[in-house]
Design an enzyme around this catalytic site. Structure first.
Site, short mmCIF file in Angstrom:
data_model
loop_
_atom_site.label_atom_id
_atom_site.label_comp_id
_atom_site.label_asym_id
_atom_site.label_seq_id
_atom_site.Cartn_x
_atom_site.Cartn_y
_atom_site.Cartn_z
CG ASP A 278 -2.19 0.87 0.91
OD1 ASP A 278 -2.12 1.74 0.02
OD2 ASP A 278 -3.23 0.70 1.59
C1 BGC Z 1 -5.15 3.09 -0.13
C2 BGC Z 1 -5.21 2.06 -1.22
C3 BGC Z 1 -5.02 2.72 -2.55
C4 BGC Z 1 -3.71 3.47 -2.55
C5 BGC Z 1 -3.41 4.18 -3.85
C6 BGC Z 1 -3.92 3.97 -0.24
O1 BGC Z 1 -4.01 5.03 0.64
O2 BGC Z 1 -5.20 2.46 1.12
O3 BGC Z 1 -6.43 1.39 -1.17
O4 BGC Z 1 -5.08 1.78 -3.57
O5 BGC Z 1 -3.74 4.46 -1.53
O6 BGC Z 1 -4.25 5.25 -4.04
#
Ligand code: BGC
Length: 738
Positions: A278
């Site tokens: 993540d």
């Molecule tokens: C989120 C993810 C997301 C990623 C990219 C993160 O803050 O938890 O679900 O895919 O950002 O935007």
């Protein structure tokens, strides 16, 4: 990621722009049937492995390291002289996110408005795995048309607490239902030569302190509740990528968690694809490199502008390898996994890659179909619904009736090509025959309480109309660009409680007193405390966030042009205090740890075992027709069983029923939930039509995870087979000794 931390700089993503603007206006009809599930790559995995090895031999250490960390907000580097392009990712999970180019701010005037599908919990409410496939195919196709290689979805974290701000993106409290729905979604996305990225692995069940909270749970809860959806996505769905979550699990950050990634995902489950962290979830070079992550993505690490080479899996790794302090094979293994994803999606390898399509009629039809089958009819006393031709006037009330939701919620935001609100859907469907008025009823604003002037206006409208329809519930951030503590269903923040916000209790009670023919429609990612009015309410619908055609689907259901068939994928407790995460477990934990003392007793497993009455039970959802169940037969095999029964539509309208099969073991060695979902089938029946349904249960349906032996086990003995229309509306019961 937290928007407040993001630097404001962006570069136009010219490569995809020209291709994409031509597509944006096309309206070709594409049907679900056109999608193919077969593996797209012309190469076997063994051939791919050999090709990857040859490519890796031609790369410098720097080139390899470039591939294992981000080089812009959503990309990682390629190796142009070897024909390896950048890997381009995008959120996910219910549409392709607004365009950020290489930076962190939305590109202005970029033609990125696309298909806005219903959110994950609405998809799960369909209990229709083939719609999971259709949904995924639309998403994959649009991602491909927008130049994306990986779509950051599906989100399948267990809905443990009703307050989780991201429940709307997720699917269910039940691992079996998730496992069945996720496979179609993943296969659908990947049928379009785009990789799905199943997230957030694992135990990311709250947004509060998600960046550092350490989740502690029993091995049994992990195996029985929190992992099966991921396992199904990998083993049955064949997901090419998976996202390591932000939180810690048993003391180690999930995106660099040896047990979750190396031991379970890669060794036990045989995952061949790439683990993507993540954004900002890697916290150390050595753990990132050794503990199973393959690609570090992130935000700005506090630097403006971002120097991506400073990522934990950036330059430091090259230096360590070159000085002999880290083995090169560690880097090679990660590069190989990323190349594997590229071969599987035909990004490299020479095969023709699908092109994808954008905003087709077929995509819009899928969005509508999912909404139609996902909207749940919770209450229908005196058959207040569907509204008939006798209804000549309707007072539509409520901010949500006229509110667009697609850009809300955080990283899952989608700029919808269009979005039919409930009010618009109703006007389009019956506006020529029915007199429709609209009043706002309440204000969406920080700490907004009841607004007496708006309530008076709504009451006056309701008195004059044959029927009042209130559309309220939760909402995303009240300003589309805001997804901070003021939002309800939003990333990065949980709901403060389950109370109806913005003075809606007062509004609903006043309108119901003024007009007993009132229907309440709730939007949102999960339950809300409705105890103040629900016993008086005759008609009640859960509409979730139903996507760009949600208003159309809702109007069709209200006026009987569609027969509702959605079923709750999550228990609606009466009050927050009834929720097991709060009652038995800890939520949201202290500043360091959250103990899941609720263990396996999540959702209905708790409500049924502990005999707590929910507001609406798991699996509940009404229809405008009636179904009868008969002739149950249970045929035991060697630790298996075949369950057969008949469902008949005895009413006068065509409709669909989700027949559910729960299993209960009679005598227990270890405590087990009262019953557990082990099979279901959605059948579409004409009036008078009957179908024989067969559900086959394998050994897994009877096993539990024994914490003491650390193994899945089955205790021979008598099992009950409970077949019904919901988890508490059991129509047939059979027995077998296995
Ligand atoms: C989120 C993810 C997301 C990623 C990219 C993160 O803050 O938890 O679900 O895919 O950002 O935007």
């Amino acid at each position: 990621m937290n928007n407040k931390l993001l630097p404001v700089f962006s570069l136009c993503f010219l490569g995809t722009l020209s291709m994409f603007s031509a597509k944006a206006q096309s309206h070709d009809v594409q049907t679900i049937a056109n999608h193919s599930v077969k593996t797209q790559s012309p190469f076997t995995d063994t051939q791919i492995a050999a090709k990857c090895d040859s490519l890796i031999k031609l790369m410098t250490v720097e080139e390899k390291v470039g591939m294992i960390h981000g080089n812009s907000s959503f990309t990682s580097a390629g190796v142009p002289h070897l024909g390896i392009p950048e890997l381009v990712t995008s959120d996910g999970p219910h549409g392709v996110r607004v365009e950020h180019g290489r930076g962190w701010s939305e590109l202005k005037n970029y033609p990125d408005s696309g298909t806005y599908l219903p959110v994950g919990v609405c998809l799960a409410s369909t209990w229709n795995p083939s719609l999971g496939f259709a949904f995924g195919s639309v998403l994959g196709s649009e991602a491909n048309a927008r130049g994306k290689d990986v779509i950051l979805g599906p989100g399948i974290n267990i809905m443990r607490s009703p307050l989780n701000g991201r429940n709307f993106e997720y699917e269910s409290e039940d691992p079996y239902l998730i496992s069945k729905m996720v496979v179609g979604y993943v296969k659908g996305v990947q049928s379009q030569d785009v990789a799905a990225c199943v997230k957030h692995y694992a135990a990311n069940n709250q947004e509060t302190r998600r960046d550092f909270e350490d989740v502690q749970m029993s091995e049994r809860a992990l195996r029985e509740i929190y992992l099966p959806g991921f396992k199904a996505a990998i083993q049955d769905g064949g997901a090419y990528t998976l996202m390591g979550a932000y939180n810690k699990f048993r003391g180690q950050w999930c995106a660099q968690n040896d047990y979750l990634l190396n031991q379970i995902l890669k060794k036990e489950w045989g995952f061949k694809g790439a683990v993507i962290s993540d954004w900002g979830a890697i916290h150390s070079t050595s753990q990132g490199m050794w503990n199973g992550s393959d690609l570090e993505m992130g935000t700005d690490l506090g630097q403006h502008p971002i120097d991506y080479s400073k990522f934990y899996m950036g330059d430091t790794v090259a230096r360590l390898v070159k000085t002999g302090k880290m083995p090169e094979y560690l880097v090679d293994e990660k590069v190989k996994r990323i190349l594997y994803v590229m071969y599987k999606t035909n990004l490299i390898g020479g095969a023709t890659r699908k092109k994808g399509e954008y905003n087709t009629k077929g995509h819009e039809q899928t969005a509508e179909k999912v909404a139609e089958e996902g909207i749940v009819l919770l209450k229908n006393e005196n058959k207040i619904l569907p509204l008939t031709s006798n209804v000549k006037s309707v007072a539509v009330i409520g901010f949500n009736a006229d509110r667009k939701q697609s850009m809300g919620g955080g990283s899952s935001q989608v700029r919808a090509f269009y979005e039919i609100t409930p009010l618009q859907g109703i006007k389009t469907l019956v506006g020529d025959k029915v007199n429709i008025t609209y009043t706002k009823g309440y204000n969406i604003a920080r700490n907004a309480g009841p607004d007496q002037a708006l309530i008076d206006e709504a009451v006056a409208a309701a008195k004059k109309a044959d029927v009042a329809i209130i559309v309220g519930g939760w909402t995303h951030g009240y300003d589309y660009s805001v997804w901070d503590d003021n939002a309800y269903d939003a990333e990065g923040t949980d709901k403060p409680n389950m109370d109806m916000p913005f003075g809606q209790n007062e509004l609903i009670k006043a309108v119901e007193a003024a007009n007993p023919r009132t229907v309440v429609v709730l939007m949102g990612g999960g339950p809300i405390d409705m105890t103040q009015w629900v016993d008086q309410t005759k008609g009640l619908i859960q509409a979730w966030y139903p996507g760009m055609e949600g208003g159309t689907a809702l109007a069709k259901i209200l006026f009987g042009q569609a027969n509702p068939s959605g079923k709750l994928p999550v228990t609606f407790p009466k009050t927050l205090q009834d929720a097991p995460a709060i009652k038995l477990g800890e939520y949201p934990g202290n500043n360091t740890t959250v103990n899941y003392f609720d263990g396996i007793y999540v959702g209905y497993r708790y409500f049924d075992t502990y005999k707590v009455a929910p507001q609406f039970e798991f699996g509940h959802g009404l229809s405008y027709t009636n179904f009868t169940y008969s002739d149950l037969q249970v045929k035991p095999g060697a630790n298996t069983a075949t369950v057969t029964f008949t469902v008949k539509n005895t009413g006068s309208m065509a409709g669909a029923e989700v027949a559910q099969l729960y299993v209960k073991q009679e005598k227990l060695n270890l405590p087990r939930p009262e019953k557990e979902l082990k099979g279901f089938d959605k059948v579409f029946l004409q009036p008078g039509e009957a179908k024989r349904i067969t559900l086959t249960l394998n050994e897994g349906a009877f096993q539990y995870f024994n914490d003491k032996t650390n193994k899945w086990e089955m205790d021979p003995g008598a099992f009950d087979f409970l077949v019904g229309s919901s988890s508490r509306d059991i129509r047939l019961t059979g027995k077998a000794t296995l």
